[in-house]
Design a protein around this motif. Sequence first.
Motif, PDB file in Angstrom:
ATOM      1  N   SER B 175      -3.015 -48.472  -3.112  1.00 52.52           N
ATOM      2  CA  SER B 175      -2.323 -49.375  -2.189  1.00 52.52           C
ATOM      3  C   SER B 175      -2.749 -50.816  -2.469  1.00 52.52           C
ATOM      4  O   SER B 175      -3.099 -51.564  -1.559  1.00 52.52           O
ATOM      5  N   ALA B 176      -2.750 -51.158  -3.756  1.00 54.58           N
ATOM      6  CA  ALA B 176      -3.026 -52.525  -4.214  1.00 54.58           C
ATOM      7  C   ALA B 176      -4.342 -53.032  -3.624  1.00 54.58           C
ATOM      8  O   ALA B 176      -5.322 -52.293  -3.588  1.00 54.58           O
ATOM      9  N   ALA B 178      -5.350 -53.424  -0.743  1.00 53.45           N
ATOM     10  CA  ALA B 178      -5.823 -52.741   0.458  1.00 53.45           C
ATOM     11  C   ALA B 178      -6.446 -51.387   0.114  1.00 53.45           C
ATOM     12  O   ALA B 178      -6.839 -50.634   1.013  1.00 53.45           O
ATOM     13  N   VAL B 283       8.246 -58.327  -1.470  1.00 52.10           N
ATOM     14  CA  VAL B 283       7.193 -57.827  -2.345  1.00 52.10           C
ATOM     15  C   VAL B 283       6.352 -58.974  -2.894  1.00 52.10           C
ATOM     16  O   VAL B 283       5.192 -58.801  -3.260  1.00 52.10           O
ATOM     17  N   THR B 284       6.901 -60.168  -2.945  1.00 52.70           N
ATOM     18  CA  THR B 284       6.211 -61.291  -3.587  1.00 52.70           C
ATOM     19  C   THR B 284       5.426 -62.167  -2.625  1.00 52.70           C
ATOM     20  O   THR B 284       4.738 -63.084  -3.062  1.00 52.70           O
ATOM     21  N   PHE B 415      -0.889 -56.784  -2.125  1.00 50.40           N
ATOM     22  CA  PHE B 415       0.384 -57.311  -2.617  1.00 50.40           C
ATOM     23  C   PHE B 415       1.528 -56.467  -2.063  1.00 50.40           C
ATOM     24  O   PHE B 415       1.458 -55.243  -2.032  1.00 50.40           O
ATOM     25  N   GLY B 416       2.565 -57.105  -1.645  1.00 46.74           N
ATOM     26  CA  GLY B 416       3.712 -56.367  -1.144  1.00 46.74           C
ATOM     27  C   GLY B 416       3.628 -56.060   0.339  1.00 46.74           C
ATOM     28  O   GLY B 416       4.462 -55.351   0.880  1.00 46.74           O
ATOM     29  N   LEU B 418       0.957 -54.542   2.192  1.00 48.84           N
ATOM     30  CA  LEU B 418       0.268 -53.313   2.604  1.00 48.84           C
ATOM     31  C   LEU B 418      -1.021 -53.749   3.296  1.00 48.84           C
ATOM     32  O   LEU B 418      -1.909 -54.305   2.657  1.00 48.84           O
ATOM     33  N   ASN B 419      -1.105 -53.529   4.601  1.00 49.02           N
ATOM     34  CA  ASN B 419      -2.190 -54.119   5.391  1.00 49.02           C
ATOM     35  C   ASN B 419      -3.122 -53.070   5.969  1.00 49.02           C
ATOM     36  O   ASN B 419      -2.662 -52.035   6.460  1.00 49.02           O
TER      37      ASN B 419
END
Lengths: 360, 432
Positions: B175-176, B178, B283-284, B415-416, B418-419
């Motif tokens: 999840s990038a 996160a 996403v950016t 990124f995108g 995902l928190n």
Amino acid sequence: MTRSNSTAVYITAASVLNAAGTECVSRDSQPQTALPLDFDTARLAHCVTAPALPAGVYDRKLSRSLEPQGARLLYCAGRLAETLRRLELPDERIALTAAIPEVDGPSSCWDAVQAIGEQPADLLAQFFAHTPPLHALMMLNSSVMAHAAEALHCKGPMGGFCSQGNAGLDALMEAAAHLSEGRADAAVVVSSSPNITPALYLRDVTHPPVNPGPWIFGEGAAALLLSTGPAKGAQSALRIAGFARGYSAQPERGVAVGRDVIERALSNEKLCLSDVGQVVADGQDPQIAALFTSAGHALEHSKALVGDLGTSALLTEIAATWALDSSPYTLLLEHSRGGHWGAVLLARALLDRETMESYP
Amino acid sequence: MSPTRIVITGMGAVTGFGFEWQSMWQKMLAGEHCIRPWQPEGVEASAFPLRYAAPVDMRLMPAHLQDHPAWGLSLEKRTRFGWIAATQAIADGGLSPEQLRGAAVLSASGAPAHRLQDMLLSLPDNPAQAPSWAQLMTRQAQVDPDSSLCQSNDRLARVIADGIGSEGPVINISSACAGASQAIGNAFQMIRRGEVDVAIAGGADSVLSLDTMTALYLLGAASSEQRWGTELCRPFDRHRSGLIAGEGGGFVVLETLERALARGATPYAEVLGFGSSLDAYKVTAPDPEGRGAVLAMQAALTDAGLAPRQVDLINAHGTSTPLNDAAETLAIKTLFTEREHYRRLLVTANKSQFGHLIAAAGAPEFMLTALACRDDRVTPTLNLHDADEQCDLDYCAHQAVKRKVDVALSNSFGFGGLNTSLALGKYREPSR
């Protein structure tokens, strides 16, 4: 299973994409023919062409910046959009979990590689000039979660998983926990198999798989919609009744771990294996076969039809169970190449008219 | 029945500060950083726009780790860092192999970036032909076995599990940025719901390569500023211009308090809750209103049964990018608005000291939050000389702060959009 699963969780919609098509097919259908790979003709696989994304769900420009495994995943997720929309839930109550391939697509840009090949002395300039600005987001394959969330309006809890064949189970368990523990009212669970590229095979040169195969891979994707009530108008409901996972890289311990995983998946319903009418598992796997020598189950699975779908295999089998099967209890068992074990118990119940009408 | 209490009993970290958490903690409290000039291998420094990073300094590796099995296998650098961090956490927690048989292992590692050197093997001898996978396959013997092209992305979780002989769930998270926080949060939830009673959770990453740094530069996420030298990571400052990449890994041991006390372990802090959310924005870029961040922090507090006013410290994601820091500040002000509690909160950004560890970032930041709860000391946000007018909280600028920390949040935003947010509390002995 868990201590806090107070709310029942149901499969209410599913979508698939693989070599057998875009509809679930019976596991005893005519097998598809695996074809030689263009990069290694000695190997066979079930490849699919990256699909066009469903109209009206995603930004039209999105497909330009997607690698194929992302496109497959978003195709399946997009097909759930309308069913999800009809639930009329607040965005914050919709969870999204993803099973993401453990092997990425081609991260270096072919155009850049070619440009460097033509002018190797000017490596950096060529690399910069021919790498797309959003290349980093293509490499971060969890960016598919961002695309799915934006298109399907999922703002609730999330989780991305990348544990080989067990990633589907991880994503399913996480989504089910969000629903049963009250953090969400619906969950979209998405998955995609790895792209069939040399990267899928090169990893075995340095690290032979714990579970050696033989493996004929397939490309595909699958997505499920989970909710806390059965689908509107459904004649029957498919409930997630149990699950468990484990791991062993030791062949001599694998069967014991697999047995423990099955027992834990059945324990919530207080079942034993003989109570289960249908078992979906790969009987060609010797460790799985050893688990079922005395139970009298005819094991069935979809690998012969579509190849080993890896990360999306379990959700593909669950989708088929949802669409086609009628056994009161179905046990699905996964044993990954890396040594992960996972089991899911699904329970099907016929719904009476009163129950059918009680859900929105 | 009272809820299961879950505590942190072991920690291990590999960062630019060294190979254990103790030196990281001491150096960060002293206001040090480990950001220094960096250049990608095989490229002249002046030719590459990104000049600074926070690499792991191999000279800091203690002698006892030189025999670690991570150095004897074909593994990516990030996998080695993560395995060593996990080994350190297990040793720090005093856990024996018998106590780890059923442990869950959850690790986050970033997306594998195929190295340019390997991808150039796909070029045919005839320059008129396009590169191809088929050409690469014929030269597979030349591919670096330590490269991502020869590794599954879940390798780290499995080497840790194999090393301790665990037969519990082995989960790799993707999840990038996160990722590591999700790993720790999922481990917490798995223990709470009774799936396991002990977990090793964290992550490792390294993006310090020509390919990935170029990708981050082209995306506009990484800072190419030259004027600040090693002080260019400046979260919440008016002149912040992007992230500074770091590398390393971090792992923690989580277990039930009952189990920890039974084996005589001393908890560092207690995990109280976990929340996650999605921006569903772009996403950016993060949602400029910080709505996803609010949802994640709110979910963590709800999970913990806490009110916003009980929070003393937020270990911010604080990337030093113009978009993140403004959105995160706005999110904090939105959630902690009652009686302007945001004015009493402390906020810190560890990335100003050891850079952005991408998928691994949440792990050492979670540890530093736990240590803040234990010691009532908060690491500083460096290089915050001229605060952005949108960033008007108490960010512990320049030097460590000594203040009571009973409850804290540790934020990680990928990124995108995902928190994740993890709620921690000071460990208190159970009442008899």
